[in-house]
Design an enzyme around this catalytic site. Structure first.
Site, short mmCIF file in Angstrom:
data_model
loop_
_atom_site.label_atom_id
_atom_site.label_comp_id
_atom_site.label_asym_id
_atom_site.label_seq_id
_atom_site.Cartn_x
_atom_site.Cartn_y
_atom_site.Cartn_z
CG ASP A 173 -1.89 1.18 1.20
OD1 ASP A 173 -2.46 1.44 0.13
OD2 ASP A 173 -2.07 1.86 2.23
CB SER A 174 0.29 4.71 -1.00
OG SER A 174 -0.98 4.85 -0.42
CB CYS A 233 -2.36 0.92 -2.90
SG CYS A 233 -2.50 2.66 -3.34
CD GLU A 265 -1.42 7.59 6.34
OE1 GLU A 265 -0.39 7.70 7.01
OE2 GLU A 265 -1.70 6.57 5.67
CB CYS A 280 -9.37 4.88 -0.67
SG CYS A 280 -7.90 5.53 0.11
CG HIS A 325 -5.82 5.72 3.99
ND1 HIS A 325 -5.14 5.17 2.92
CD2 HIS A 325 -4.90 6.21 4.84
CE1 HIS A 325 -3.84 5.34 3.13
NE2 HIS A 325 -3.67 5.97 4.28
N1 DGL Z 1 -3.74 3.76 -0.37
C1 DGL Z 1 -4.36 4.63 -1.32
C2 DGL Z 1 -5.56 3.95 -2.00
O1 DGL Z 1 -6.01 2.91 -1.59
C3 DGL Z 1 -4.79 5.93 -0.72
C4 DGL Z 1 -3.73 6.76 -0.08
C5 DGL Z 1 -2.89 7.56 -1.04
O2 DGL Z 1 -3.39 8.52 -1.66
O3 DGL Z 1 -1.73 7.22 -1.15
O4 DGL Z 1 -6.04 4.47 -2.98
#
Ligand code: DGL
Length: 267
Positions: free
Chosen positions: A6-7, A69, A150, A182, A184
């Site tokens: 993930d990011s 992600c 976050e 997403c 998050h």
């Molecule tokens: N993890 C990213 C997603 O699922 C969202 C967070 C980001 O913008 O890096 O799209």
């Protein structure tokens, strides 16, 4: 060992769902926190970052790559990378939403890049057409949700207010199902469900992905670990690790334990 990418730390919601569903499997999680957010960056940059992370995880001898992600998933079309099976979240999420909806009106929430890619509407359309059904989708980019999650502001008046602002146009379209596109957003579920009311079903990628992997464990595409549950290991890596992030990450995964958690340089 299954690699999960993930990011940031939002993907821990996906890791948690997977780790609970597959209690004997070992996991290696990589959060590219130094370069977060992905969702505001160009498709080319996200693609480049995703390739770097997939190459890194492949070098760690994982048996499968899970792209938790959504933003990265929207830019990776390969089903294999360095001969490893690649699992993205778009298709499982879209298929689950289609199973849930009764009126065929589905809302999609995501980062700007995910929404601009139209990956969810395209996948929903493809599956619906294959099943001889019709579907209408209503998309909404929610860029402020990622920093709220976050920061850990998961059940907060500010989050409720922003959720109301983002969700209102989609709810006015009469959707009965909402894809949390997403990693998050599942962290904000309480706020989102409060704004939507109980008549709207929230679909998150983590649970949808478990069903997809379960299928591949059953048909032999993925080999099961044979060790005992007590022996399985969950390792987490991130490209930046602040004390706040570490404690929030442990809280998200609770009661699961992380056996190793440290930062790495990707490039
Ligand atoms: N993890 C990213 C997603 O699922 C969202 C967070 C980001 O913008 O890096 O799209």
């Amino acid at each position: 060992m299954i690699g999960v990418f993930d990011s940031g730390i939002g993907g821990l919601t996906v890791l948690k769902a997977l780790a609970e569903h597959f209690p004997q499997e070992n996991f290696l999680y990589l959060g590219d926190t130094a370069r977060l957010p992905y969702g505001t960056k160009s498709p080319e940059t996200i693609r480049k970052y995703s390739e770097q992370v997939m190459n890194y995880l492949a070098d760690q001898q994982v048996k499968a790559l899970v792209i938790a992600c959504n933003t990265a998933s929207s830019q990776v079309i390969e089903t294999h990378w360095q001969k490893l099976p690649v699992y993205t979240v778009i298709e499982p999420g879209a298929q689950k939403a289609l199973r849930e909806t009764k009126n065929g009106r589905i809302g999609v929430l995501g980062t700007r890049t995910t929404i601009q890619s139209a990956a969810y509407p395209l996948s929903l359309e493809k599956t619906a057409t294959a099943e001889g059904r019709t579907v209408e989708t209503f998309s909404q980019a929610c860029p402020l949700f990622v920093p709220l999650a976050e920061e850990g502001l998961v059940d907060d008046p500010i989050t409720n207010l922003i959720a109301f602002r983002y969700l209102q146009p989609v709810l006015q379209q009469g959707v009965d199902t909402l894809i949390l596109g997403c990693t998050h957003y599942p962290l904000l579920k309480k706020s989102l469900q409060r704004v939507c009311g109980n008549q709207v079903t929230l679909v998150d990628s983590g649970t949808a992905l478990c069903e997809r992997l379960e299928k591949d464990f059953q048909n032999g595409v993925l080999k099961k670990e044979v060790g005992a549950e007590a022996e399985r290991k969950i390792k987490a890596l991130s490209t930046d690790l602040s004390p706040h992030m570490k404690s929030w990450a442990l809280e998200i995964l609770n009661p699961l334990q992380i056996h190793e958690f440290h930062s790495i340089d990707l490039v």
